[in-house]
Design an enzyme around this catalytic site. Sequence first.
Site, PDB file in Angstrom:
ATOM      1  N   ASN A  46       0.760  -1.106   0.262  1.00 27.15           N
ATOM      2  CA  ASN A  46      -0.138   0.127   0.087  1.00 27.15           C
ATOM      3  C   ASN A  46       0.868   1.031  -0.047  1.00 27.15           C
ATOM      4  OD1 ASN A  46      -1.786   1.949   0.633  1.00 27.15           O
ATOM      5  ND2 ASN A  46      -2.798   0.756   2.244  1.00 27.15           N
TER       6      ASN A  46
ATOM      7  N   ARG B 243      -2.706  -2.228  -3.417  1.00 25.28           N
ATOM      8  CA  ARG B 243      -3.869  -1.279  -3.167  1.00 25.28           C
ATOM      9  C   ARG B 243      -3.633   0.092  -4.069  1.00 25.28           C
ATOM     10  NH1 ARG B 243      -5.482   2.776   1.257  1.00 25.28           N
ATOM     11  NH2 ARG B 243      -7.513   3.042   0.705  1.00 25.28           N
TER      12      ARG B 243
ATOM     13  N   HIS C 251     -13.621   2.730  -0.678  1.00 25.02           N
ATOM     14  CA  HIS C 251     -13.684   1.427   0.134  1.00 25.02           C
ATOM     15  C   HIS C 251     -14.219   0.219  -0.367  1.00 25.02           C
ATOM     16  CE1 HIS C 251     -13.947   4.722   3.794  1.00 25.02           C
ATOM     17  NE2 HIS C 251     -13.053   4.356   3.640  1.00 25.02           N
TER      18      HIS C 251
ATOM     19  N   HIS D 227     -19.275   0.723   6.465  1.00 30.27           N
ATOM     20  CA  HIS D 227     -17.537   0.931   6.879  1.00 30.27           C
ATOM     21  C   HIS D 227     -17.347   2.010   7.540  1.00 30.27           C
ATOM     22  CE1 HIS D 227     -13.241   0.457   5.836  1.00 30.27           C
ATOM     23  NE2 HIS D 227     -13.320   1.629   6.183  1.00 30.27           N
ATOM     24  N   LEU D 228     -17.238   2.029   8.686  1.00 30.65           N
ATOM     25  CA  LEU D 228     -17.174   3.234   9.549  1.00 30.65           C
ATOM     26  C   LEU D 228     -15.827   3.286  10.098  1.00 30.65           C
ATOM     27  CD1 LEU D 228     -20.789   2.741  11.253  1.00 30.65           C
ATOM     28  CD2 LEU D 228     -20.227   3.976   9.300  1.00 30.65           C
ATOM     29  N   GLY D 229     -14.964   4.151  10.080  1.00 28.39           N
ATOM     30  CA  GLY D 229     -13.722   4.543  10.224  1.00 28.39           C
ATOM     31  C   GLY D 229     -13.565   6.140  10.281  1.00 28.39           C
ATOM     32  N   ASN D 230     -12.118   6.414  10.315  1.00 23.15           N
ATOM     33  CA  ASN D 230     -11.876   7.675  10.098  1.00 23.15           C
ATOM     34  C   ASN D 230     -12.574   8.249   9.008  1.00 23.15           C
ATOM     35  OD1 ASN D 230     -10.476   8.632  12.359  1.00 23.15           O
ATOM     36  ND2 ASN D 230      -8.534   7.326  11.481  1.00 23.15           N
TER      37      ASN D 230
ATOM     38  N   ARG E 280     -14.092  14.980   8.009  1.00 21.68           N
ATOM     39  CA  ARG E 280     -14.668  15.391   6.767  1.00 21.68           C
ATOM     40  C   ARG E 280     -16.133  15.585   6.848  1.00 21.68           C
ATOM     41  NH1 ARG E 280     -12.466  10.052   3.489  1.00 21.68           N
ATOM     42  NH2 ARG E 280     -10.950   9.915   4.806  1.00 21.68           N
TER      43      ARG E 280
ATOM     44  N   ARG F 217     -13.470   7.910  19.880  1.00 22.99           N
ATOM     45  CA  ARG F 217     -13.203   7.312  21.247  1.00 22.99           C
ATOM     46  C   ARG F 217     -13.233   8.727  22.038  1.00 22.99           C
ATOM     47  NH1 ARG F 217      -8.656   3.304  19.796  1.00 22.99           N
ATOM     48  NH2 ARG F 217      -8.507   5.238  18.198  1.00 22.99           N
TER      49      ARG F 217
ATOM     50  N   GLY G 205     -17.218   0.863  13.185  1.00 18.78           N
ATOM     51  CA  GLY G 205     -18.054  -0.240  13.117  1.00 18.78           C
ATOM     52  C   GLY G 205     -18.032  -1.454  14.139  1.00 18.78           C
ATOM     53  N   GLU G 206     -16.568  -1.908  14.000  1.00 19.94           N
ATOM     54  CA  GLU G 206     -16.161  -3.032  14.593  1.00 19.94           C
ATOM     55  C   GLU G 206     -16.094  -2.595  16.233  1.00 19.94           C
ATOM     56  OE1 GLU G 206     -12.658  -4.589  13.031  1.00 19.94           O
ATOM     57  OE2 GLU G 206     -13.321  -4.077  10.961  1.00 19.94           O
ATOM     58  N   ASN G 207     -15.800  -1.581  16.597  1.00 19.09           N
ATOM     59  CA  ASN G 207     -15.787  -1.265  18.130  1.00 19.09           C
ATOM     60  C   ASN G 207     -16.683  -0.623  18.973  1.00 19.09           C
ATOM     61  OD1 ASN G 207     -13.153  -2.607  18.461  1.00 19.09           O
ATOM     62  ND2 ASN G 207     -12.542  -1.203  16.726  1.00 19.09           N
TER      63      ASN G 207
ATOM     64  N   GLU H  70      -9.132  -5.842   4.133  1.00 17.61           N
ATOM     65  CA  GLU H  70      -8.742  -5.513   2.589  1.00 17.61           C
ATOM     66  C   GLU H  70      -7.485  -6.289   2.103  1.00 17.61           C
ATOM     67  OE1 GLU H  70      -9.441  -1.895   4.520  1.00 17.61           O
ATOM     68  OE2 GLU H  70     -10.306  -0.872   2.637  1.00 17.61           O
TER      69      GLU H  70
HETATM   70  P1  ADP Z   1      -9.263   4.465   8.948  1.00 19.52           P
HETATM   71  O1  ADP Z   1     -10.423   5.143   8.190  1.00 19.52           O
HETATM   72  O2  ADP Z   1      -8.311   5.542   9.202  1.00 19.52           O
HETATM   73  O3  ADP Z   1      -8.657   3.161   8.508  1.00 19.52           O
HETATM   74  P2  ADP Z   1     -10.168   2.820  11.097  1.00 19.52           P
HETATM   75  O4  ADP Z   1     -11.367   2.271  10.599  1.00 19.52           O
HETATM   76  O5  ADP Z   1      -8.931   2.517  11.816  1.00 19.52           O
HETATM   77  O6  ADP Z   1      -9.774   4.300  10.662  1.00 19.52           O
HETATM   78  O7  ADP Z   1     -11.288   3.696  12.186  1.00 19.52           O
HETATM   79  C1  ADP Z   1     -10.717   4.530  13.441  1.00 19.52           C
HETATM   80  C2  ADP Z   1     -11.782   4.951  14.072  1.00 19.52           C
HETATM   81  O8  ADP Z   1     -12.403   3.898  14.720  1.00 19.52           O
HETATM   82  C3  ADP Z   1     -11.516   6.098  15.013  1.00 19.52           C
HETATM   83  O9  ADP Z   1     -12.662   7.209  15.157  1.00 19.52           O
HETATM   84  C4  ADP Z   1     -11.450   5.444  16.345  1.00 19.52           C
HETATM   85  O10 ADP Z   1     -11.880   6.434  17.460  1.00 19.52           O
HETATM   86  C5  ADP Z   1     -12.586   4.464  16.222  1.00 19.52           C
HETATM   87  N1  ADP Z   1     -12.521   3.303  17.300  1.00 19.52           N
HETATM   88  C6  ADP Z   1     -11.406   2.433  17.459  1.00 19.52           C
HETATM   89  N2  ADP Z   1     -11.475   1.590  18.479  1.00 19.52           N
HETATM   90  C7  ADP Z   1     -12.707   1.864  19.078  1.00 19.52           C
HETATM   91  C8  ADP Z   1     -13.296   1.589  20.221  1.00 19.52           C
HETATM   92  N3  ADP Z   1     -12.918   0.677  21.044  1.00 19.52           N
HETATM   93  N4  ADP Z   1     -14.572   2.285  20.707  1.00 19.52           N
HETATM   94  C9  ADP Z   1     -14.988   3.331  19.726  1.00 19.52           C
HETATM   95  N5  ADP Z   1     -14.457   3.708  18.607  1.00 19.52           N
HETATM   96  C10 ADP Z   1     -13.348   3.069  18.303  1.00 19.52           C
END
Ligand code: ADP
Length: 401
Positions: free
Chosen positions: A7, A91, A180, A207-210, A240, A284, A332-334, A386
Site C-alpha cells: 500500500n 492497493r 472502500h 464501513h465506519l472508520g476515520n 470530513r 473514542r 463499526g467493529e468497536n 482488505e
Molecule cells: P481508517 O479510516 O483510518 O482506516 P479505522 O477503520 O481504523 O480508520 O477507524 C478509526 C476510528 O475507529 C476512530 O474514530 C476510532 O476512534 C474508532 N475506534 C477504534 N476503536 C474504538 C473503540 N474501542 N471504541 C470506539 N471507537 C473506536
Amino acid sequence: MNVLVVNAGSSSLKYQLFDTNTMKVNAKGLCERIGLDGGRIEHKQADGTKTSREINMPNHAVATKVLVDTLTDPEIGCIKSMDEIEAVGHRVVHGGSYFSESVVVTPDVISKLEKCMDLAPLHTGPHLMGIQGCTEVMPNVPQVLVFDTAFHQTMPKESYFYPLSYDMYENYGIRRYGAHGTSHRYVAGEMIKILGKAEGTKIVTCHLGNGSSISAVKDGKVLDTSMGFTPLAGVEMGTRCGDIDPAIVPFIMEKTGMTPAQMNEYMNKKCGFLGVSGVSSDARDIEKGISEGNERCKLAFDILVYQIRKYIGAYAAAMNGLDAIVFTAGLGENSTTLREAVCSNMDFYGIELDKAVNDKAKVQSNIIKLSTDSSKVKVYLIPTNEELVIASDTERLVKAL
Ligand code: ADP
C-alpha cells in the site's frame, strides 16, 4: 504462494507478506518518510518479533529494496531470498471507469492508471511510484492492482450520475465512483456466505472508520454507495464533512476568502467530528466527551447516527427490502454505542439488536451476529480485511497467467 501486499502512499509504504496457502501474514511493516530525512522501517514478524531501523529512502524503489532486504534478512526476516516472493498485489485508491476488477500490471494498465491521476492526485502518483519500485527491484515478479473503486463499478447509471450538465461527465469524468470498495466487497461476501447465496440478497454494508462509507449491495453487486466523486461525500466522518448543500461551498469561500484549495482542505480536515465537537476527530474522544456531558460531542455523534439511519432507510427503499446490515472498520467493529444507537427504534424494518451480545462485541477478530434470532433483518459485525482480498485476487490472477 507468497504474495507481498503493498500500500504505497506519498511518503510511506505499508506491506504484508501473505502465504496464500494458509492465508496467514508472515510479516508486515511500514517504510516511513520516503523522500524525506529521517526515513525509517518498522517490521514485525508473525511470531511477534519487532524491529525498526533508521534508513533514508530517497524514493519508492529504495524503500522496496529496503523492505525486501528486511524480509530476507537472516536475523529478522522470514524468507531466504527474494525469489520466494511470487507476486505483488498493490492497493490502488482510484481506478476511474477503467477498472471494474483487479488486473495484472501491463504497459496498457499503467497508461490507464496514469489517466486516473486527476481523480486521486494524492494517491495515484505514489501508487505508480510503488509499482515502479517493485518493477525495479523484482523485475520478474508479476504485479496485480486491486482498486478501491472497482466493486462499485456495478452501480447503475441513475445511482452514479450527478444531475449536472452532461458535458461535465463527458469532459471531466464527474460521476460517483465510491471508495472502500475492497472492504465493502469483503464484508458483503462474508455476509453472503452466511445468507447462503448472493441472488436475491439485500445488504447494507457500513464501513465506519476515520473515513466512512455505506453501500447498498443487491444480489452481491453494488447498487449505490455513499461516497461520491471523491471520498469527501456521504456521512459525517472524523474530519470530513460528508454531504452538504453545494451552495455552502461558494458561500463560505466568499465570506472567508478561502481559495478552492483551502476550502477543499477545510472540508477534508477541519469538519466532521473534529469540527462539530471542537474536541477530536477520534470517536473514542467523542464518546468520552459525551460521558462527561459535552453537548457538542453529543451533537457530533448524533449527526452520524442520524445519517447512517437515513442511509439504511434509503437503501432499503432502493433495494425494496433488507436482509442484513453489516458493521465494519474501526467504529463499526468497536463502537457498541454507535451500533446500538443506529439499530434502536428500527422495528419498522424488523431490526432487533441483541443488546447483551452487542455490548460485548468489540476489539476482536471474529464475525459476530448482533441481532436476535427473531430479528427480521440480520445485523452482523464482520471485521474487514482488505489485505486478504488483495492477496487472494493477486494469487488468482497470477495463477491464471
Ligand atoms: P481508517 O479510516 O483510518 O482506516 P479505522 O477503520 O481504523 O480508520 O477507524 C478509526 C476510528 O475507529 C476512530 O474514530 C476510532 O476512534 C474508532 N475506534 C477504534 N476503536 C474504538 C473503540 N474501542 N471504541 C470506539 N471507537 C473506536
